[in-house]
Design an enzyme around this catalytic site. Structure first.
Site, PDB file in Angstrom:
ATOM      1  N   HIS A 171     -33.551 -23.176  45.986  1.00 12.65           N
ATOM      2  CA  HIS A 171     -32.916 -23.475  47.268  1.00 12.65           C
ATOM      3  C   HIS A 171     -33.939 -24.009  48.274  1.00 12.65           C
ATOM      4  CE1 HIS A 171     -29.979 -20.945  45.297  1.00 12.65           C
ATOM      5  NE2 HIS A 171     -29.084 -21.200  46.246  1.00 12.65           N
TER       6      HIS A 171
ATOM      7  N   HIS B 129     -36.098 -13.839  46.039  1.00 10.41           N
ATOM      8  CA  HIS B 129     -37.376 -14.521  45.871  1.00 10.41           C
ATOM      9  C   HIS B 129     -38.459 -13.826  46.675  1.00 10.41           C
ATOM     10  CE1 HIS B 129     -35.621 -17.985  43.772  1.00 10.41           C
ATOM     11  NE2 HIS B 129     -34.653 -17.947  44.669  1.00 10.41           N
TER      12      HIS B 129
END
Length: 270
Positions: free
Chosen positions: A193, A235
């Site tokens: 992303h 993440h």
């Protein structure tokens, strides 16, 4: 000299052990074992002398083993620095994962944070780019959209390949969504992303005429997308930063292989 010899003979005569009846005491008994210092012969075969190369090999091993042990017990400065930075990264990522679970401190904002992350997903961007490409009627618009589609496909393949190679897990145990499986974005490093947001924002800043407020909002959107992936626990911080760097290099690569209008028209007609 004669006087000393006479004194020695007188001393021997006065020694009681030198008499005949005591001479047997000075002789060793028959069948007595020889003293150890006499050097008995071994019953077995005599051992072969070591080869000259064996001694050198043993000395070389004795010199190498302490050095290897020291290297294992005393790692290099680079290894210590890398492990320290990795520990700091994990600690900070877990602190920022305030929306990682239902029991997190910001669990009520998890849905909104996930929605921000979805705006940087590959499936909506590829679908939206194809839809705009079909609706576009100008050559310049089709050229930009075709190159944007190429950049998005390159981003998905690059991130999927690096993630499959590294296979780093996120700071929290969270299963990927269905959209993540569609784009093969199942591991933590790098953040897909974040790379997509950085690449798209740089692409728009270079090829679209935007006002200054829109440019600022575009940069803030890319930063928010990367931060949202850390907040939901998918993440680490380094994953997001690496994603930003990869997205920038992808943009530079697309600029190098930029497809002209004629090439885009040929691909569209095909």
């Amino acid at each position: 000299m004669p006087a000393s010899q006479s004194r020695a003979r007188a001393r021997d005569r006065s020694n009681v052990l030198n008499r005949a009846e005591f001479l047997s005491l000075n002789q060793p008994p028959k069948g007595a074992p020889e003293p150890r210092s006499s050097g008995r012969k071994a019953s077995g075969p005599s051992p072969q002398p070591p080869a000259p190369g064996d001694g050198a090999r043993e000395r070389r091993q004795s010199q190498q083993l302490p050095e290897e042990d020291c290297m294992q017990l005393n790692p290099s400065f680079k290894g210590i620095a890398f492990n320290s930075l990795l520990a700091i990264d994990i600690c900070m990522s877990k602190r920022l994962g305030v929306c990682a679970g239902r029991a997190a401190s910001w669990a009520s904002a998890r849905s909104m944070v996930k929605l921000i992350g979805i705006t940087g997903h590959g499936v909506p961007w590829i679908g939206g780019t194809i839809l705009c490409l079909v609706k576009s009627s100008t050559l310049a618009g089709q050229e930009v959209l075709m190159n944007l589609l190429l950049a998005l496909l390159l981003d998905i393949m690059t991130v999927a390949g690096v993630q499959k190679l590294i296979k780093r897990r996120g700071p929290f145990e969270s299963s990927p969504s269905l959209l993540d499986y569609l784009t093969m974005d199942v591991y933590a490093f790098p953040a897909g992303h974040a790379s997509r947001a950085a690449m798209v924002s740089k692409f728009f800043l270079s090829h679209l005429v935007l006002a200054v407020p829109l440019r600022v909002l575009l940069v803030l959107w890319a930063l928010c997308v990367g931060l949202s992936r850390v907040m939901i626990g998918r993440h680490h911080i380094t994953d997001v930063l690496s994603g930003f760097a990869i997205g920038y290099f992808q943009f530079r690569l697309v600029e190098l292989v930029w497809m002209s209008s004629n090439t885009c028209q040929m691909l569209i007609s095909a």
